[in-house]
Design a protein around this motif. Structure first.
Motif, PDB file in Angstrom:
ATOM      1  N   LEU A  16       0.834  -1.198   0.000  1.00 30.55           N
ATOM      2  CA  LEU A  16       0.000   0.000   0.000  1.00 30.55           C
ATOM      3  C   LEU A  16       0.873   1.255   0.000  1.00 30.55           C
ATOM      4  O   LEU A  16       0.390   2.362  -0.192  1.00 30.55           O
TER       5      LEU A  16
ATOM      6  N   GLU B 268       2.101  -4.717  -7.193  1.00 25.70           N
ATOM      7  CA  GLU B 268       0.823  -4.161  -6.764  1.00 25.70           C
ATOM      8  C   GLU B 268       0.304  -4.958  -5.559  1.00 25.70           C
ATOM      9  O   GLU B 268       0.557  -6.165  -5.465  1.00 25.70           O
ATOM     10  N   PRO B 269      -0.458  -4.304  -4.669  1.00 26.39           N
ATOM     11  CA  PRO B 269      -0.939  -5.026  -3.477  1.00 26.39           C
ATOM     12  C   PRO B 269      -1.752  -6.281  -3.817  1.00 26.39           C
ATOM     13  O   PRO B 269      -1.667  -7.282  -3.107  1.00 26.39           O
ATOM     14  N   ASN B 270      -2.509  -6.229  -4.921  1.00 31.10           N
ATOM     15  CA  ASN B 270      -3.374  -7.374  -5.237  1.00 31.10           C
ATOM     16  C   ASN B 270      -2.593  -8.602  -5.708  1.00 31.10           C
ATOM     17  O   ASN B 270      -3.120  -9.703  -5.734  1.00 31.10           O
TER      18      ASN B 270
END
Lengths: 292, 331
Positions: free
Chosen positions: B54, B73-75
């Protein structure tokens, strides 16, 4: 300590009721009674020369069912839908991103919306005439860039009216979306990303879903006035585009048929009430975002 | 200890020209419960957000299962977070909240249902699937947030002060429950708190953070009995920090003796006496002006403020530490 506090609160509450009385009086005098008068008027007859004949009739409503007037309602609805669609298309991103900006930029963006309100709406619409008229500002720019080789003759066309409508109604949408997006808790978006959503999926499943009440309230706030904004159609559309609002105005001023104008208004009002009902049903809220 | 699963290497991060992380190194083993302990503003939440993706570090690497995921990316990370304010989606019911991660990954509906049920059973809220988040108590929201995270079977679970908003009794209960859950699932936990009791109760290892620096990383025993710096000694053990002969010593209040033993060689004036939580606390002023606190169980102590008594401590109870206030370079 607690006791005195409660006491103070209850005193203040009873004071509030006293303060509410002027509001009720105002509402009854200037909202409820005129509406009642309007509905009554719509069941009366037009007098021969001037004024109203006090005999009950349903003729005014029958007349609305004539193709000419039904078509006017249909045209108004179509224009209102078109305008509202573009208002949402432009207003939603504006309001949404404005809410995400720093405090300084928020103020600047808000100012951009407020400045036009300092001048009369009528004068601003005449400004659009300068833009749209043959060999006007828009034509000069387009021809200067060699995108077109002759004037577009946009003034007094349907697109000109839509642009005027969108321009006038945009602030309502922006403020409605803004007030809803402002409340959006960004940790929810982060949670969504954390749980595996791409930024696009996170937007649709969380941000958009949670700002939907703002968007819908913006839709209601744009759609309802756009049914009645006859002067935009008159100024930018000439006499080619006739809306319910224009018919009402004409029936009062030129036609001197107040009961018929009242019937038209009543139908318009019922239509918009249905819209608001629909809004409440979809969002499950009773308040319009962005309205204080 | 199992094999290493997560590594942080020299993580640095600044916000508006203020360095909030000054080179954090951390290694977590498979199935380990690590707590980052520190006062607010010490950088522990930023560290967690960098692991979650994040926040991006200015420099340094985040390595998960041997892969450098610093820029991911966080996902895409096999890491889930339990947020401080729970961050439950208000427009979805409990079951949809818990199943969110699986739905995003397009897991078949029947399997989602089965797993949601399983996850809710794990946090003992089987009956709550149809409720909306605003119909839950704080403790229930907390459990749902945990269920929503662990259902994705992350390699590492990040918990940002998850019990901070709960009352003391519930917090104690949830501490035990979380610990049980962590053992049961075998997931690595990185847990953030500012409560040293919580850290000592739950953790395999504690990392004490202070002003963007990981001051000490060790077992609760190590951090409590062998603090490396004066800050750790004070924050974790509430120890007295004493400067003597050019050294900095940390001595916990219960180890100050005043029973006339041979170690009691220092003259000390009683400044103040107070009794709280079954403990008598006595504040002394030494001849050189330094203050220190002694504590005893019971009230059977007849010394009065103003009196001078002999005090001291056993050599084993005085731990030599690095003084945070004095020597920035030694750390």
């Amino acid at each position: 300590m607690t006791k005195t506090k409660t006491k103070g609160n209850s005193r203040r509450r009873s004071g509030n009721i006293g303060l509410l009385i002027p509001m009720y009086v105002f509402t009854i005098l200037f909202v409820a009674l005129p509406i009642l008068y309007l509905f009554l008027l719509s069941f009366l007859q037009r007098a021969q020369v001037w004024g109203v004949d006090f005999t009950f009739t349903l003729d005014n409503y029958k007349r609305i069912l004539e193709p000419l007037y039904l078509d006017t309602f249909w045209q108004s609805l179509k224009l209102a839908f078109t305008a509202t669609f573009f208002v949402a298309l432009i207003g939603y991103p504006y309001g949404y991103f404005m809410a995400r900006m720093s405090a300084v930029w928020k103020r600047r963006m808000l100012l951009l919306i407020m400045i036009p309100f300092w001048t009369s709406a009528l004068i601003r619409l005449y400004g659009w005439i300068i833009v749209f008229r043959s060999n006007g500002v828009l034509d000069k720019i387009l021809m200067g860039l060699h995108l077109t080789d002759q004037p577009l003759k946009l003034l007094y066309t349907y697109p000109a009216v839509v642009v005027g409508m969108v321009y006038s109604l945009l602030p309502f949408m922006i403020l409605a979306v803004y007030s809803s997006a402002e409340k959006l808790d960004m940790s929810l978006v982060e949670a969504s990303r954390d749980l595996g959503a791409s930024s696009w999926t996170a937007f649709w499943t969380v941000s958009f879903r949670l700002t939907l009440p703002g968007l819908l309230s913006g839709v209601v706030l744009s759609f309802i006035p756009s049914m009645g904004l006859f002067f935009i159609a008159d100024i930018l559309g000439g006499n080619k585009i006739v809306l319910v609002g224009s018919v009402i105005q004409e029936q009062i001023t030129k036609g001197r048929n107040q009961p018929f104008a009242a019937a038209l208004s009543a139908v318009l009002m019922v239509l918009t009430s249905v819209m608001i009902r629909l809004y409440r049903k979809i969002t499950g809220t009773s308040q319009l975002e962005g309205m204080l | 200890m199992g094999e290493s699963i997560l590594q942080l290497q020299q993580i640095r991060k600044s916000f508006d020209n203020t360095e909030v992380l000054k080179g954090i190194d951390l290694e977590a083993a498979q199935g380990e419960f690590i707590t980052l302990l520190g006062a607010s503003g010490c950088g522990k939440t930023t560290t967690l957000r960098i692991i979650a993706g994040l926040e991006l570090p200015d420099s340094g690497q985040v390595i998960l299962e041997g892969r450098d995921i610093t820029d991911w990316e966080p996902n895409r990370r096999d890491v889930n977070t339990v947020f401080q304010n729970y961050a439950l989606f208000p427009h979805m019911n409990v079951a949809d909240n818990v199943g969110y991660g699986l739905k995003i990954r397009k897991v078949p509906k029947a399997e989602i249902e089965r797993k949601v049920e399983q996850a809710l059973r794990l946090v003992q809220l089987e009956e709550y699937g149809k409720r909306m988040p605003d119909q839950l108590s704080g403790g229930q929201k907390q459990r749902i947030a945990i269920a929503r995270a662990v259902i994705n079977e992350p390699k590492v679970l990040l918990l940002d002060e998850p019990l901070g908003a709960l009352d003391l009794k519930l917090r104690r209960q949830m501490q035990l429950e979380l610990k049980r859950l962590q053992k049961q699932l075998g997931i690595t936990f990185i847990y953030i708190t500012h409560d040293q009791e919580e850290a000592i109760n739950m953790s395999d290892r504690i990392g004490v953070m202070h002003e963007g620096v990981l001051e000490q990383l060790g077992t609760p025993n190590e951090v409590y009995y062998q603090p490396r710096t004066s800050y750790v000694a004070d924050f974790v053990g509430n120890a007295n920090i004493l400067h003597k002969n050019g050294e900095t010593l940390a001595i916990r209040s219960e180890n100050i003796r005043m029973d006339g033993e041979s170690v009691c060689t220092l003259d000390a004036v009683v400044v103040e006496k107070s009794f709280a939580g079954g403990q008598l606390r006595i504040l002394f002023r030494l001849a050189d002006g330094q203050l220190l606190t002694a504590s005893r169980y019971g009230i059977d102590n007849d010394i009065q403020p103003g009196e001078t008594v002999k005090i001291g401590w056993d050599a084993k109870d005085a731990v030599k530490v690095i003084d945070n206030d004095k020597d920035e370079n030694q750390r």
